[in-house]
Write an enzyme that holds these catalytic residues in place. Structure first.
Site, short mmCIF file in Angstrom:
data_model
loop_
_atom_site.label_atom_id
_atom_site.label_comp_id
_atom_site.label_asym_id
_atom_site.label_seq_id
_atom_site.Cartn_x
_atom_site.Cartn_y
_atom_site.Cartn_z
N HIS A 108 80.45 42.09 76.39
CA HIS A 108 79.74 40.85 76.71
C HIS A 108 80.55 40.15 77.79
CE1 HIS A 108 77.42 37.28 76.56
NE2 HIS A 108 78.19 36.59 75.74
N GLU A 231 57.60 36.14 55.98
CA GLU A 231 56.70 37.10 56.61
C GLU A 231 57.02 37.33 58.09
OE1 GLU A 231 52.57 36.50 55.88
OE2 GLU A 231 52.86 36.07 53.76
N SER A 252 45.14 40.74 61.57
CA SER A 252 43.71 40.50 61.50
C SER A 252 43.20 39.82 62.77
CB SER A 252 43.39 39.60 60.30
OG SER A 252 43.87 38.29 60.53
#
Length: 331
Positions: A108, A231, A252
């Protein structure tokens, strides 16, 4: 187009005959040391005598020694301890042993870019930054695969700094997946911004704000926890596997419609302006200076913020709910 290197670009002979010191045997350090050794390179680990990491490195069959001794013997020194610890360890133990022609390596660029670690002019300085946690770097290597990585050259004294870096990346297993060429500045600035805007700061702030909104509206904290935090992993896994389009395909139609119509209301013009301000603070060094000063002053604000975050209701609710999930790895 990005320049991407693969196995054919990494020649292990560039590091044959050179000893490599891995400074630190934590998440990244253990993976680097073991992968490089199994790739046929000469590796030693530098850590604190008597520490758990020291003992673990010995159990793993690696040569272990104090940092100054390792730095004196090595031709390539890879620093894999925390950003906050690097400057002091570098000045005290590595710099006095960083003689002409050696290579200083990092995963890094923070301390190099913001001049907390300044190498002498007669050494190579490169970066090999795997884009995954160390345990995954190790696991993918043992399975014959690799994780993507970034590679950058900050200082090429020997004329073969990139060749050294690519050999290191190949020994680590990263050239199996692909290693993207970058610069220290680009890696550092994008890494800091990504952590602040999305991966840590943005995600945690959005989770808490959404949780608070539901609880203040009278919904059960337990339900709010599931909907706003628990979730999230399901969605992130889908994005990780196939990008935003795969996630939207998998949820969905109602969820996708909510995503497409309400997401821009969450990240509106005001938020985008703040993101640009945050990026500017990274680019001009404001954040780095603030961070460095905070840690030099023994972390007063950092400690207070940690304490405050630990007291947020989502932490108490989450602990109770996770106790009902025996499949989770206990921390």
């Amino acid at each position: 187009m990005a320049v991407i290197y693969y196995d054919k670009d990494g020649d292990l002979s560039q590091l044959k005959g050179e000893r490599i010191a891995i400074v630190g045997y934590g998440s990244q350090g253990h993976a680097h040391a073991q992968n490089l050794k199994e790739s046929g390179l000469s590796v030693m680990v530098a850590d604190l005598p008597g520490s758990k990491n020291w003992e673990q490195a010995q159990k793993d069959g690696l040569d272990v020694m104090p940092t100054a001794e390792a730095a004196a013997q090595a031709q390539v020194i890879m620093m894999l301890i925390g950003d906050n610890d690097q400057p002091a360890v570098y000045r005290e133990h590595i710099l006095p042993n960083l003689t002409a022609g050696k290579a200083l390596a990092v995963a890094h660029g923070f301390n190099i870019v913001f001049n907390q670690v300044v190498a002498p002019e007669n050494v190579d300085v490169f970066m090999v930054a795997p884009k995954s946690p160390g345990h995954l770097v190790r696991r993918m290597y043992t399975q014959g695969n690799g994780v993507p990585a970034l590679v950058a050259v900050h200082q090429d004294y020997t004329g073969r700094c990139l060749a050294r870096a690519l050999a290191y990346a190949r020994a680590l297993g990263c050239t199996r997946a692909g290693v993207i060429a970058t610069t220290f500045q680009e890696e550092t600035e994008t890494d800091l911004f990504g952590e602040q805007a999305v991966l840590c700061g943005g995600v945690t702030a959005l989770i808490k704000a959404s949780f608070d909104t539901l609880v203040e509206a009278g919904y059960q904290p337990e339900i709010a926890y599931f909907e706003c935090l628990h979730e999230l992993k399901l969605i992130v896994d889908l994005i990780y596997e196939g990008g935003l389009s795969w996630m939207r395909y998998s949820v969905s139609d109602v969820a996708e419609y909510g995503d497409l119509t309400r997401g821009p209301r969450v990240i509106d013009g005001e938020v985008r302006a703040e993101l640009k301000k945050m990026l500017q603070e990274v680019q001009d060094g404001v954040f780095a200076a603030e961070c460095i000063t905070e840690f030099r002053m023994n972390r007063p604000r950092f400690t207070a913020l940690r304490r405050k975050e630990a007291e947020h209701p989502i932490e108490k609710v989450g602990a109770q709910l996770r106790a009902m999930m025996p499949w989770l790895e206990k921390r």
